[in-house]
Design a protein around this motif. Structure first.
Motif, mmCIF file in Angstrom:
data_model
loop_
_atom_site.group_PDB
_atom_site.id
_atom_site.type_symbol
_atom_site.label_atom_id
_atom_site.label_comp_id
_atom_site.label_asym_id
_atom_site.label_seq_id
_atom_site.Cartn_x
_atom_site.Cartn_y
_atom_site.Cartn_z
ATOM 1 N N ARG A 169 0.841 -1.209 0.000
ATOM 2 C CA ARG A 169 0.000 0.000 0.000
ATOM 3 C C ARG A 169 0.870 1.251 0.000
ATOM 4 N N ARG A 170 0.470 2.221 -0.819
ATOM 5 C CA ARG A 170 1.168 3.500 -0.867
ATOM 6 C C ARG A 170 0.199 4.611 -0.460
ATOM 7 N N LEU A 211 -4.073 1.357 -2.823
ATOM 8 C CA LEU A 211 -3.550 0.011 -2.964
ATOM 9 C C LEU A 211 -2.946 -0.135 -4.355
ATOM 10 N N PRO A 212 -1.945 -0.983 -4.547
ATOM 11 C CA PRO A 212 -1.293 -1.118 -5.858
ATOM 12 C C PRO A 212 -2.073 -1.981 -6.846
ATOM 13 N N GLY A 213 -3.231 -2.474 -6.433
ATOM 14 C CA GLY A 213 -4.050 -3.309 -7.314
ATOM 15 C C GLY A 213 -5.452 -3.420 -6.764
ATOM 16 N N ASP A 214 -6.291 -4.132 -7.477
ATOM 17 C CA ASP A 214 -7.699 -4.256 -7.101
ATOM 18 C C ASP A 214 -7.966 -5.619 -6.465
ATOM 19 N N TRP A 215 -8.444 -5.628 -5.213
ATOM 20 C CA TRP A 215 -8.801 -6.879 -4.549
ATOM 21 C C TRP A 215 -10.239 -7.289 -4.850
ATOM 22 N N ASN A 216 -11.005 -6.418 -5.486
ATOM 23 C CA ASN A 216 -12.421 -6.701 -5.727
ATOM 24 C C ASN A 216 -12.647 -7.830 -6.726
ATOM 25 N N TRP A 217 -11.595 -8.243 -7.478
ATOM 26 C CA TRP A 217 -11.772 -9.388 -8.362
ATOM 27 C C TRP A 217 -12.017 -10.657 -7.545
ATOM 28 N N PRO A 247 -3.740 5.668 -9.389
ATOM 29 C CA PRO A 247 -5.142 5.258 -9.399
ATOM 30 C C PRO A 247 -5.469 4.290 -10.534
ATOM 31 N N GLN A 248 -4.831 4.477 -11.691
ATOM 32 C CA GLN A 248 -5.068 3.550 -12.802
ATOM 33 C C GLN A 248 -4.486 2.182 -12.504
ATOM 34 N N GLN A 249 -3.309 2.145 -11.895
ATOM 35 C CA GLN A 249 -2.698 0.875 -11.525
ATOM 36 C C GLN A 249 -3.558 0.130 -10.513
ATOM 37 N N SER A 250 -4.225 0.882 -9.638
ATOM 38 C CA SER A 250 -5.037 0.256 -8.590
ATOM 39 C C SER A 250 -6.264 -0.452 -9.145
ATOM 40 N N LEU A 251 -6.547 -0.261 -10.424
ATOM 41 C CA LEU A 251 -7.671 -0.951 -11.059
ATOM 42 C C LEU A 251 -7.278 -2.344 -11.558
ATOM 43 N N LEU A 252 -5.977 -2.595 -11.690
ATOM 44 C CA LEU A 252 -5.530 -3.878 -12.226
ATOM 45 C C LEU A 252 -5.551 -4.960 -11.140
ATOM 46 N N PRO A 253 -5.956 -6.185 -11.490
ATOM 47 C CA PRO A 253 -6.145 -7.250 -10.489
ATOM 48 C C PRO A 253 -4.874 -8.054 -10.229
ATOM 49 N N VAL A 261 -0.894 -8.375 -8.042
ATOM 50 C CA VAL A 261 0.086 -7.970 -7.041
ATOM 51 C C VAL A 261 1.225 -8.983 -7.091
ATOM 52 N N PHE A 262 2.453 -8.519 -6.847
ATOM 53 C CA PHE A 262 3.605 -9.418 -6.835
ATOM 54 C C PHE A 262 3.752 -10.045 -5.447
ATOM 55 N N TYR A 263 3.948 -11.335 -5.422
ATOM 56 C CA TYR A 263 4.104 -12.047 -4.160
ATOM 57 C C TYR A 263 5.300 -11.527 -3.369
ATOM 58 N N GLY A 264 6.433 -11.381 -4.051
ATOM 59 C CA GLY A 264 7.652 -10.983 -3.355
ATOM 60 C C GLY A 264 7.829 -9.494 -3.213
ATOM 61 N N GLY A 265 7.143 -8.721 -4.013
ATOM 62 C CA GLY A 265 7.289 -7.275 -3.950
ATOM 63 C C GLY A 265 8.600 -6.758 -4.502
ATOM 64 N N THR A 266 9.464 -7.650 -5.005
ATOM 65 C CA THR A 266 10.791 -7.230 -5.468
ATOM 66 C C THR A 266 10.727 -6.395 -6.734
ATOM 67 N N ASN A 267 9.634 -6.460 -7.461
ATOM 68 C CA ASN A 267 9.536 -5.720 -8.717
ATOM 69 C C ASN A 267 9.622 -4.216 -8.508
ATOM 70 N N PHE A 268 9.230 -3.738 -7.324
ATOM 71 C CA PHE A 268 9.165 -2.303 -7.097
ATOM 72 C C PHE A 268 10.543 -1.664 -6.916
ATOM 73 N N ILE A 269 11.590 -2.473 -6.728
ATOM 74 C CA ILE A 269 12.919 -1.896 -6.560
ATOM 75 C C ILE A 269 13.769 -2.051 -7.817
ATOM 76 N N THR A 270 13.185 -2.539 -8.892
ATOM 77 C CA THR A 270 13.905 -2.649 -10.154
ATOM 78 C C THR A 270 13.973 -1.286 -10.823
ATOM 79 N N SER A 271 14.849 -1.167 -11.810
ATOM 80 C CA SER A 271 15.020 0.124 -12.486
ATOM 81 C C SER A 271 13.809 0.492 -13.325
ATOM 82 N N GLU A 272 13.105 -0.507 -13.849
ATOM 83 C CA GLU A 272 11.908 -0.258 -14.658
ATOM 84 C C GLU A 272 10.769 -1.142 -14.148
ATOM 85 N N PRO A 273 10.139 -0.763 -13.041
ATOM 86 C CA PRO A 273 9.060 -1.576 -12.480
ATOM 87 C C PRO A 273 7.898 -1.721 -13.451
#
Length: 268
Positions: free
Chosen positions: A163-164, A168-174, A215-221, A223-235
């Motif tokens: 969460r930022r 939220l970084p994605g949609d849990w409503n799916w 907000p647009q990203q939060s519509l996508l269903p 999430v990364f399990y490890g969360g490591t994608n967010f520290i890459t140079s091009e997430p």
């Protein structure tokens, strides 16, 4: 669902066959989707996210039937169809996904397969037990599209971890019957049968996070399990769309192939 179809969704069984196959996917009559088509689908999805995000921000009636109709209207205006869940035409298959309004053209994205994203090597043994909703991407990334049990808990836990602020970084409503993005119901698409031919295929592409607002990203269903994608140079976010292999008319049910088809290797 038959035991044979269950095995074709169960990743450990798929892995047992992997060494006998090459890594080329069978999409659109054994022709991989051209790069320009991938770009077209990606841009189409980003445009849909922008329009639906605008709809949510223009109303305070979140969660109401009126808002759901407004979002469905956006989908119909942008892509020319709406979807609904109802009893499948395949006996014993539970619910299926149907085109409820308009039609879907060949090569058009029709749904997203949602879920938790696992990079190769990340642990998911517990989540895989009895799980017929795990799909394998061509690069080894796994998508757990099960909306109940352990898989549901993992998705919501990872989503809250990343969460930022208020977003939220994605949609849990799916995980419910009313996802924020009305195409996030690909996990309900049933396997084709002898009587019902396949009319959609699984594809995959990445969307760079820099190309979307939060907000647009939060519509996508996803999430990364490890969360490591967010520290890459091009997430990025991996998307797994279901793409029409032919024109699909109103009231038709969507049918996919649960098993990612791979060519038999002819390498010496």
């Amino acid at each position: 669902m038959s035991f044979k179809n269950y095995l074709r969704r169960f990743t450990p069984w798929t892995a047992a066959l992997w060494k006998k196959r090459s890594a080329k996917r069978e999409i659109f009559k054994e022709i991989k989707m051209p790069f320009q088509e991938e770009v077209r689908l990606r841009q189409s999805l980003i445009q849909l996210l922008k329009m639906i995000d605008k709809t949510y921000h223009c109303t305070t009636k979140v969660g109401t039937e009126e808002l759901q109709r407004a979002v469905d209207d956006v989908l119909f205006k942008e892509w020319g169809f709406n979807l609904t869940l109802k009893a499948s035409l395949i006996t014993g298959a539970g619910n299926g996904v149907f085109v409820s309004k308009g039609s879907v053209e060949k090569g058009q994205m029709v749904a997203l397969y949602p879920g938790t994203l696992y990079f190769p090597g990340e642990p998911m043994l517990i989540a895989s037990f009895g799980n017929q909703y795990i799909l394998r991407c061509s690069d080894g990334m796994l998508v757990d599209g099960k909306h109940t049990g352990v898989s549901k808990c993992i998705f919501k836990s990872c989503l809250n971890r990343d969460r930022r602020g208020a977003l939220l970084p994605g949609d849990w409503n799916w995980l419910t019957a009313t996802p924020l993005l009305p195409i996030s119901i690909g996990q309900y698409v049933n396997n084709y049968s002898n009587e019902c031919c396949q009319n959609v295929s699984y594809e995959e592409f990445n969307i760079q996070m820099k190309d979307m607002s939060l907000p647009q990203q939060s519509l996508l269903p996803y999430v990364f399990y490890g969360g490591t994608n967010f520290i890459t140079s091009e997430p990025f976010i991996r998307c797994v769309p279901l793409v029409a292999t032919r024109r699909i008319q109103c009231d038709e049910e969507l049918y996919s192939s649960y098993f990612t088809e791979l060519y038999t290797s002819h390498d010496d």
